[in-house]
Design a protein around this motif. Structure first.
Motif, mmCIF file in Angstrom:
data_model
loop_
_atom_site.group_PDB
_atom_site.id
_atom_site.type_symbol
_atom_site.label_atom_id
_atom_site.label_comp_id
_atom_site.label_asym_id
_atom_site.label_seq_id
_atom_site.Cartn_x
_atom_site.Cartn_y
_atom_site.Cartn_z
ATOM 1 N N GLY A 34 0.796 -1.222 0.000
ATOM 2 C CA GLY A 34 0.000 0.000 0.000
ATOM 3 C C GLY A 34 0.824 1.266 0.000
ATOM 4 N N PHE A 35 0.723 2.037 1.090
ATOM 5 C CA PHE A 35 1.506 3.265 1.210
ATOM 6 C C PHE A 35 3.005 2.977 1.319
ATOM 7 C CE2 PHE A 35 -2.560 4.695 3.290
ATOM 8 C CZ PHE A 35 -2.945 5.566 2.290
ATOM 9 N N ASN A 36 3.343 1.749 1.672
ATOM 10 C CA ASN A 36 4.751 1.386 1.861
ATOM 11 C C ASN A 36 5.314 0.586 0.691
ATOM 12 O OD1 ASN A 36 4.508 2.477 4.515
ATOM 13 N ND2 ASN A 36 3.505 0.574 5.143
ATOM 14 N N ASP A 37 4.588 0.565 -0.436
ATOM 15 C CA ASP A 37 5.035 -0.183 -1.614
ATOM 16 C C ASP A 37 6.224 0.549 -2.243
ATOM 17 O OD1 ASP A 37 5.335 -1.297 -4.221
ATOM 18 O OD2 ASP A 37 3.241 -1.936 -4.202
ATOM 19 N N PRO A 38 7.404 -0.097 -2.332
ATOM 20 C CA PRO A 38 8.601 0.595 -2.831
ATOM 21 C C PRO A 38 8.758 0.568 -4.349
ATOM 22 C CG PRO A 38 9.192 -1.609 -2.111
ATOM 23 C CD PRO A 38 7.710 -1.469 -1.860
ATOM 24 N N THR A 39 7.762 0.047 -5.077
ATOM 25 C CA THR A 39 7.881 -0.054 -6.531
ATOM 26 C C THR A 39 8.192 1.313 -7.141
ATOM 27 O OG1 THR A 39 6.268 -1.858 -6.544
ATOM 28 C CG2 THR A 39 6.707 -0.750 -8.638
ATOM 29 N N PRO A 40 9.278 1.438 -7.921
ATOM 30 C CA PRO A 40 9.609 2.737 -8.522
ATOM 31 C C PRO A 40 8.558 3.153 -9.551
ATOM 32 C CG PRO A 40 11.499 1.249 -8.545
ATOM 33 C CD PRO A 40 10.314 0.417 -8.197
ATOM 34 N N VAL A 41 8.190 4.429 -9.557
ATOM 35 C CA VAL A 41 7.255 4.972 -10.537
ATOM 36 C C VAL A 41 7.754 6.334 -10.987
ATOM 37 C CG1 VAL A 41 5.226 3.752 -9.633
ATOM 38 C CG2 VAL A 41 5.834 6.006 -8.725
ATOM 39 N N THR A 42 7.196 6.802 -12.092
ATOM 40 C CA THR A 42 7.547 8.106 -12.629
ATOM 41 C C THR A 42 6.538 9.142 -12.130
ATOM 42 O OG1 THR A 42 8.443 7.074 -14.617
ATOM 43 C CG2 THR A 42 7.905 9.430 -14.750
ATOM 44 N N PRO A 43 6.988 10.309 -11.692
ATOM 45 C CA PRO A 43 6.040 11.352 -11.284
ATOM 46 C C PRO A 43 5.005 11.606 -12.375
ATOM 47 C CG PRO A 43 8.250 11.974 -10.650
ATOM 48 C CD PRO A 43 8.393 10.728 -11.484
ATOM 49 N N VAL A 44 3.772 11.890 -11.956
ATOM 50 C CA VAL A 44 2.684 12.043 -12.922
ATOM 51 C C VAL A 44 1.693 13.099 -12.423
ATOM 52 C CG1 VAL A 44 1.411 10.140 -11.848
ATOM 53 C CG2 VAL A 44 0.843 10.839 -14.177
ATOM 54 N N GLY A 45 1.280 13.985 -13.319
ATOM 55 C CA GLY A 45 0.208 14.925 -13.045
ATOM 56 C C GLY A 45 0.365 15.717 -11.760
ATOM 57 N N GLY A 46 1.573 16.196 -11.474
ATOM 58 C CA GLY A 46 1.815 16.971 -10.268
ATOM 59 C C GLY A 46 2.083 16.145 -9.030
ATOM 60 N N ASN A 47 2.016 14.830 -9.144
ATOM 61 C CA ASN A 47 2.358 13.948 -8.027
ATOM 62 C C ASN A 47 3.841 13.606 -8.151
ATOM 63 O OD1 ASN A 47 2.660 11.849 -6.138
ATOM 64 N ND2 ASN A 47 0.567 11.128 -6.462
ATOM 65 N N THR A 48 4.653 14.124 -7.248
ATOM 66 C CA THR A 48 6.115 14.003 -7.372
ATOM 67 C C THR A 48 6.682 12.750 -6.735
ATOM 68 O OG1 THR A 48 6.402 15.303 -5.347
ATOM 69 C CG2 THR A 48 6.367 16.513 -7.446
ATOM 70 N N GLY A 49 5.840 11.886 -6.187
ATOM 71 C CA GLY A 49 6.331 10.664 -5.569
ATOM 72 C C GLY A 49 7.093 9.804 -6.563
ATOM 73 N N ILE A 50 8.127 9.122 -6.084
ATOM 74 C CA ILE A 50 8.922 8.266 -6.974
ATOM 75 C C ILE A 50 8.768 6.790 -6.625
ATOM 76 C CG2 ILE A 50 10.590 10.065 -7.543
ATOM 77 C CD1 ILE A 50 12.504 8.822 -5.481
ATOM 78 N N ARG A 56 0.625 7.147 -3.748
ATOM 79 C CA ARG A 56 -0.674 6.899 -3.117
ATOM 80 C C ARG A 56 -0.886 7.843 -1.932
ATOM 81 N NH1 ARG A 56 0.044 0.303 -3.271
ATOM 82 N NH2 ARG A 56 -1.121 -0.093 -5.210
ATOM 83 N N LEU A 57 0.124 7.998 -1.108
ATOM 84 C CA LEU A 57 0.008 8.880 0.045
ATOM 85 C C LEU A 57 -0.191 10.334 -0.385
ATOM 86 C CD1 LEU A 57 0.045 9.303 3.070
ATOM 87 C CD2 LEU A 57 2.539 9.476 2.954
ATOM 88 N N ASN A 58 0.516 10.754 -1.444
ATOM 89 C CA ASN A 58 0.353 12.119 -1.945
ATOM 90 C C ASN A 58 -1.083 12.366 -2.410
ATOM 91 O OD1 ASN A 58 3.014 12.714 -1.431
ATOM 92 N ND2 ASN A 58 3.705 12.415 -3.550
ATOM 93 N N ALA A 59 -1.686 11.368 -3.063
ATOM 94 C CA ALA A 59 -3.068 11.510 -3.506
ATOM 95 C C ALA A 59 -4.002 11.626 -2.299
ATOM 96 C CB ALA A 59 -3.473 10.327 -4.382
ATOM 97 N N PHE A 60 -3.771 10.820 -1.279
ATOM 98 C CA PHE A 60 -4.567 10.908 -0.056
ATOM 99 C C PHE A 60 -4.442 12.298 0.562
ATOM 100 C CE2 PHE A 60 -5.483 6.525 -0.266
ATOM 101 C CZ PHE A 60 -6.331 6.166 0.770
ATOM 102 N N GLN A 61 -3.235 12.804 0.592
ATOM 103 C CA GLN A 61 -3.030 14.112 1.208
ATOM 104 C C GLN A 61 -3.640 15.236 0.381
ATOM 105 O OE1 GLN A 61 1.255 13.895 1.886
ATOM 106 N NE2 GLN A 61 0.884 13.468 4.050
ATOM 107 N N ALA A 62 -3.698 15.049 -0.956
ATOM 108 C CA ALA A 62 -4.362 16.052 -1.795
ATOM 109 C C ALA A 62 -5.856 16.104 -1.481
ATOM 110 C CB ALA A 62 -4.133 15.738 -3.272
ATOM 111 N N ALA A 63 -6.476 14.935 -1.326
ATOM 112 C CA ALA A 63 -7.894 14.900 -0.975
ATOM 113 C C ALA A 63 -8.108 15.450 0.435
ATOM 114 C CB ALA A 63 -8.425 13.471 -1.077
ATOM 115 N N ALA A 64 -7.203 15.108 1.349
ATOM 116 C CA ALA A 64 -7.293 15.640 2.707
ATOM 117 C C ALA A 64 -7.161 17.156 2.700
ATOM 118 C CB ALA A 64 -6.209 15.013 3.581
#
Length: 467
Positions: A34-50, A56-64
C-alpha cells in the motif's frame, strides 16, 4: 487493540495544516504494501512521488487538503487508511470505502437531540476529541485495481491534476469516500429500516418521503424500507442543499410526458441516451406506436422493420423493448423506418431507468428509456389500437421548471433505487443530477476536484447536518 495502537503510534503520517481543519492520514499498511510499496514509478500529473506508495500517500493528502480547506474544525480529523484486496472482476470493482469508526448522540451542545453524529463531526461540535484512542474515519482502498482480473490494465490514476483519461481518478474517489466518513451517510439500516441502537442518524431528520410527507425519524421500520426504494420520491429536506441546488444543478430535467389517454397521462422518469440529440424544450411531441416483431408482444427492433411496423412508426414516436442487440442498432432501425423519437422499455424490473449507452453520430432522433413497469402500463393502455394509430400522444423533452436532480419544489433527490442497493441506497445523491455530483453512487469521469458550490452539493449537505 494493542496492535492497532502500535500501528497508529509507529506509522502516523500527517498532512499539512490548514486554516479551516487539519486532516491526518494514519498509515495502517504493513511493510512493503500500500503506502509502503517501494515499486519505482515516474512522477505524474503533479504527483512528485517516486515510489508507488509515496504517490498513493500524496493523492490521499491532496484529498485531505481539499476537505481540510473546506471544513471548519479545531480538532484534527484522523483517517485510518489501508490498501487491501477488495472485491473485483474485469468489469466491476469496489474501488474503496470509508465511514465513521464511532458515532455519538446527545452530547453537550448537540444541535439535534436523539441523533447519531459521526466522530469527526462530534469532535468539531464539542471542541475536543471524544475518543483520542480511536481514529475518526476508517478507509480501505483496492490495492489490486489494474491487475489481472481486477479492471485489468486500468489502475488508479495517481496524478493530482484530474487528467485521468480512461482510468479512475484516485483523488476523486478519495473526496467521495472521505465525505462518507465525515457524515454523508445514514447509520440506519436501509434494508431493514432498523435504527442503530434505537436512535436515528442526524441524516434521517432530513430524509423526506414526498409520497407520505414523513421524514425517516417519523417512520417505523417498514415505512423506511418502503421509502428507500421510492425512486424520484425521496428528497433531502435541508435548507443549505436546497438553496445551493439553484446554483449547482442545471435548469431542466429530462422527462417523458404522456398526454393521452387519461388513465396513463402524466410525467414519467427517463434515462437519457449518450447519443442522438439531447432532450430540449419544447421537445418532440407525437403519437406513440409500439414495434411488435418478437413474441410475446415484444418489439426488439434488432433487424430492419417490416412493412407493417414501418407504416406504424413513420412520423411517430416508436416504442421498443430492450434486449438482444445494442441500443444504437435498435434506434438506427426505427429511425430508418421514419420514427421521430424512441421510447425504450427496460426488460428487467427496477427504478430509476438507467441511461442508454452507445455511440452513433448518425442518430438524429431523441431517445429515452423507461422502466419495465411503466412500459407495461403504457402498452396495456394501447393494447386495443389500429395498425397505424394508438391514440397515445407523448412528449420527449425537458421540464424547465425543475432542475435536473430535484423534485418540483427544488428539493434534491436522494438515491432510492428499486430494488435496494445496500451500500448505495439512501446515502447518495440521485443519478439524475446534472451536472454529475461527487456523491452519486458511481464515480463519473467528468467530476472535478470540487466539493462545494458552484460545482457540487456535498459541503452544503454536511452543513445541513451541522458541520
Amino acid at each position: 487493540m494493542n496492535m492497532l495502537l502500535t500501528i497508529l503510534l509507529a506509522l502516523l503520517l500527517c498532512s499539512n495544516s490548514w486554516a479551516a481543519a487539519t486532516i491526518t492520514i494514519v498509515n495502517g499498511d504493513p511493510a512493503g504494501v500500500g503506502f509502503n510499496d517501494p515499486t519505482p514509478v515516474t512522477p505524474v500529473g503533479g504527483n512528485t512521488g517516486i515510489t508507488l506508495g509515496a504517490q498513493r500517500l500524496n493523492a490521499f493528502q491532496a484529498a485531505a487538503s481539499k476537505w481540510g480547506e473546506t471544513l471548519d474544525s479545531n480538532v484534527p480529523i484522523r483517517v485510518l487508511a489501508t490498501w487491501e484486496a477488495l472485491p473485483c472482476t474485469d468489469t466491476a470493482a469496489v474501488l474503496g470505502s470509508a465511514g465513521a469508526l464511532e458515532v455519538f448522540s446527545d452530547f453537550p451542545g448537540a444541535p439535534q437531540a436523539n441523533a447519531w453524529f459521526g466522530k469527526a463531526e462530534t469532535n468539531k461540535l464539542i471542541g475536543f476529541d471524544a475518543d483520542p484512542d480511536t481514529p475518526d474515519i476508517r478507509a480501505r482502498f483496492n490495492v489490486n485495481l489494474g491487475q489481472p482480473g481486477c479492471f485489468t490494465g486500468s489502475p488508479f490514476y495517481l496524478g493530482l491534476d484530474n487528467n485521468h483519461g480512461s482510468n479512475t481518478d484516485l483523488v476523486t474517489v478519495l473526496l467521495h469516500e472521505f465525505a462518507h466518513g465525515l457524515g454523508f451517510q445514514t447509520y440506519t439500516d436501509d434494508e431493514t429500516g432498523e435504527l442503530l441502537a434505537g436512535i436515528p442518524s442526524i441524516w434521517d431528520y432530513f430524509l423526506l418521503d414526498t409520497t407520505t410527507g414523513k421524514v425517516w425519524t417519523d417512520m417505523n421500520n417498514a415505512e423506511r424500507v418502503a421509502s428507500a426504494i421510492k425512486s424520484g420520491k425521496l428528497v433531502w429536506n435541508g435548507v443549505q442543499v436546497t438553496n445551493a441546488a439553484q446554483v449547482v444543478l442545471q435548469a431542466g430535467t429530462p422527462i417523458l410526458t404522456v398526454l393521452t389517454p387519461p388513465e396513463v397521462a402524466g410525467i414519467y422518469q427517463v434515462g437519457t441516451a449518450a447519443f442522438g440529440p439531447p432532450l430540449s424544450s419544447p421537445g418532440v411531441t407525437g403519437e406513440v406506436m409500439p414495434v411488435v416483431d418478437t413474441p410475446p408482444d415484444l418489439g426488439l427492433a434488432c433487424v430492419p422493420l417490416s412493412d407493417l411496423n414501418t407504416r406504424a412508426v413513420r412520423g411517430k414516436i416508436a416504442m421498443i423493448d430492450r434486449g438482444t442487440c445494442t441500443f444504437v442498432v435498435k434506434i438506427r432501425n426505427v429511425q430508418e423506418a421514419g420514427a421521430v423519437g424512441t421510447i425504450v422499455v427496460d426488460n428487467v424490473a427496477g427504478a430509476p431507468p438507467p441511461g442508454i449507452g452507445g455511440s452513433d453520430p448518425g442518430i438524429v432522433i431523441p431517445v429515452v428509456r423507461i422502466t419495465l413497469e411503466d412500459g407495461q402500463a403504457l402498452k396495456q393502455a394501447i393494447a386495443r389500437r389500429t395498425r397505424t394509430h394508438s391514440g397515445m400522444y407523448a412528449n420527449l423533452g425537458v421540464n424547465l421548471g425543475i432542475r435536473a436532480g430535484t423534485d418540483p419544489l427544488g428539493r434534491v433527490l436522494m438515491y432510492a433505487p428499486r430494488p435496494n442497493q445496500p451500500g448505495s441506497s439512501v446515502s447518495h445523491c440521485d443519478t439524475s443530477a446534472t451536472p454529475n455530483q461527487l456523491m452519486e453512487p458511481a464515480i463519473n469521469a467528468d467530476l472535478r476536484h470540487e466539493v462545494k458550490p458552484p460545482f457540487d452539493l456535498t459541503y452544503p449537505l454536511l452543513k445541513d447536518i451541522g458541520w
